[in-house]
Scaffold this motif. Structure first.
Motif, PDB file in Angstrom:
ATOM      1  N   HIS A 224      -1.000  -1.937  -2.040  1.00 38.93           N
ATOM      2  CA  HIS A 224      -1.403  -0.551  -0.584  1.00 38.93           C
ATOM      3  C   HIS A 224      -0.162  -0.371  -0.622  1.00 38.93           C
ATOM      4  O   HIS A 224       0.930   0.347  -0.395  1.00 38.93           O
ATOM      5  CB  HIS A 224      -1.461  -1.192   0.280  1.00 38.93           C
ATOM      6  CG  HIS A 224      -1.810   0.208   0.937  1.00 38.93           C
ATOM      7  ND1 HIS A 224      -1.191   0.456   2.483  1.00 38.93           N
ATOM      8  CD2 HIS A 224      -1.447   1.976   1.089  1.00 38.93           C
ATOM      9  CE1 HIS A 224      -0.984   1.915   3.188  1.00 38.93           C
ATOM     10  NE2 HIS A 224      -1.811   2.144   1.936  1.00 38.93           N
ATOM     11  N   SER A 225       1.215  -1.434  -0.176  1.00 44.36           N
ATOM     12  CA  SER A 225       2.347  -1.751  -0.153  1.00 44.36           C
ATOM     13  C   SER A 225       2.708  -2.832  -0.347  1.00 44.36           C
ATOM     14  O   SER A 225       4.478  -3.201   0.152  1.00 44.36           O
ATOM     15  CB  SER A 225       2.612  -1.756   1.702  1.00 44.36           C
ATOM     16  OG  SER A 225       2.021  -2.744   1.841  1.00 44.36           O
TER      17      SER A 225
ATOM     18  N   ASP B 251       7.164   1.556  -0.325  1.00 45.67           N
ATOM     19  CA  ASP B 251       7.057   2.370   0.000  1.00 45.67           C
ATOM     20  C   ASP B 251       5.709   3.007  -0.112  1.00 45.67           C
ATOM     21  O   ASP B 251       4.274   2.967  -1.428  1.00 45.67           O
ATOM     22  CB  ASP B 251       7.741   3.569  -0.176  1.00 45.67           C
ATOM     23  CG  ASP B 251       7.561   4.996   1.157  1.00 45.67           C
ATOM     24  OD1 ASP B 251       6.699   4.356   1.379  1.00 45.67           O
ATOM     25  OD2 ASP B 251       8.549   5.951   0.663  1.00 45.67           O
ATOM     26  N   THR B 252       3.988   2.847   1.168  1.00 41.88           N
ATOM     27  CA  THR B 252       2.715   3.205   0.630  1.00 41.88           C
ATOM     28  C   THR B 252       2.195   4.670   0.133  1.00 41.88           C
ATOM     29  O   THR B 252       1.912   5.072  -0.603  1.00 41.88           O
ATOM     30  CB  THR B 252       2.191   3.192   2.432  1.00 41.88           C
ATOM     31  OG1 THR B 252       2.625   4.276   2.929  1.00 41.88           O
ATOM     32  CG2 THR B 252       1.885   1.740   3.101  1.00 41.88           C
TER      33      THR B 252
END
Ligand code: ZN
Length: 401
Positions: A96-97, A119-120
């Motif tokens: 996710h990140s 960056d998500t």
């Protein structure tokens, strides 16, 4: 034979192939009979898998030197060894990140590894460019020429259609939905790329090298920003008809609960994924609370953090209990970010499993944390390449030509 059936026989063979490779890697030199003993596979299965590996140039055989003229008069046992340096594999894990890239030899021993924060809300194409860049850097760290790489495996936090290679809509990376990711990365790297759901890769890695190495039926539960399960059933990775199997994060637990990113209300993710824990603690612990700080504070005994993790474990356990009743696995292996909570999470799960699953099912299934930690998914990506070496090698040759 219908295609689905052939597909699952094929995936059974893949996992067995990894287990044979692991026995070869652990022992250095080993006979076919000893591989059969260590893996629990039949002699004929081992012989056939070894023959495939020999055909791919990955296994060489030699008579045991000391026994070549043995006094027993019997035929000396033929020892096999795995040529891990015959090639290299690349693993890419998109979280996710975070983005993690590893380069390994063909025994899945990691030679170099790099991670980078993501960056998500990143754009998928920017993510792929960054991955391609990181692969080049990691290959340089490992001192491995690109020509030696037989393929790249890639994990994404969401289901991937194994037919057309597109990312399904429940993926946690909104920018990636509908994209044919393998094709896109293959274009940039000029090596064959295979993509799968990261929970499936975690299951594959824990089954081949980790906590589930002796199990034939296990559920791997990834609990991070999203929640997903990878299922190994009867020794095979089970993906379902469209690659959606194991989407446990979207099982309904509170009909009147808050709205989930999938559009339904009260999904398991809205109460037990890392974002849900952060939301619960904002009022008491401040707006800048993060999942890392929650885990740290819980281990230090912070009552509020211990409570939300335990409650998340109970919610996970209630849903997992249904899965245990339906599938009757030997193990439930917890991976992902929240696995670092250890027993603070697992005790809550065990409590709910004991309460909600059939007594025999719950007694028969161990609830444990994975042993591969945050590397599980990238190791699974590497294992995917190695287990499919016979399929990626011809693609590699075609790309090179
Ligand atoms: Zn949902």
């Amino acid at each position: 034979m219908p295609p689905g059936r052939a597909g699952s026989l094929e995936s059974l063979r893949r996992l067995n192939r990894l287990r044979v490779i692991r026995a070869l890697r652990d022992e250095g030199q080993i006979s076919r009979a000893e591989i059969a003993r260590r893996t629990g596979l039949s002699r004929s299965t081992v012989s056939s898998l070894v023959a495939d590996l020999q055909a791919d140039g990955l296994v060489v055989e030699r008579p045991e030197p000391g026994l070549a003229h043995g006094s027993s008069g019997g035929r000396p046992p033929i020892l096999l060894s795995f040529d891990a340096s015959a090639g290299a594999a690349v693993g890419v894990d998109f979280g996710h990140s975070h983005l993690r890239v590893a380069v390994s030899d063909l025994a899945s021993t990691i030679l170099a590894e790099r991670t980078r924060p993501l960056d998500t809300d990143h754009d998928a194409f920017a993510g792929l460019e960054m991955a391609a860049e990181l692969v080049v850097e990691t290959l340089a760290d490992a001192g491995v020429a690109k020509e030696l790489v037989i393929g790249a495996g890639m994990g994404l936090p969401g289901p991937v259609d194994q037919g057309d290679g597109t990312v399904h809509s429940s993926a946690i990376l909104p920018g990636w939905i509908g994209m044919t990711v393998a094709e896109e990365l293959q274009k940039r790297l000029e090596i064959p790329v295979m993509v799968d759901n990261d929970a499936n890769l975690g299951a594959l890695a824990e089954a081949a090298f980790g906590a589930g190495r002796d199990a034939t039926d296990l559920v791997y539960l990834k609990v991070s920003s999203g929640i997903g399960a990878g299922l190994i059933l009867n020794g095979r990775l089970y993906r379902g008809s469209a690659g959606l199997a194991g989407e446990l994060g979207h099982v309904l637990v509170h009909p009147e609960g808050i709205v989930c990113r999938c559009g339904n209300r009260g999904c398991l993710e809205t109460v037990a994924a890392s974002g849900a824990l952060v939301d619960l603690l904002r009022r008491s612990h401040g707006d800048d609370i993060t999942i890392e700080r929650i885990l740290e504070a819980a281990h230090a005994g912070d009552a509020g953090c211990v409570r939300v993790i335990h409650d998340a474990g109970r919610a996970l356990g209630t849903v997992a209990a249904t899965l245990l009743n339906v599938l009757n696995p030997e193990m439930l292996i917890i991976g992902g970010h929240l696995a670092a909570a250890g027993d603070l999470l697992l005790d809550g799960m065990r409590e709910s499993v004991a309460r909600a699953a059939l007594p025999e099912t719950s007694r028969g299934a161990q609830v444990v944390a994975g042993v591969l930690g945050e590397r599980a998914h990238v190791l699974g990506a590497l294992a995917l390449v190695v287990s499919e070496a016979d399929r990626v090698l011809p693609t590699r040759l075609a790309l090179a030509g």
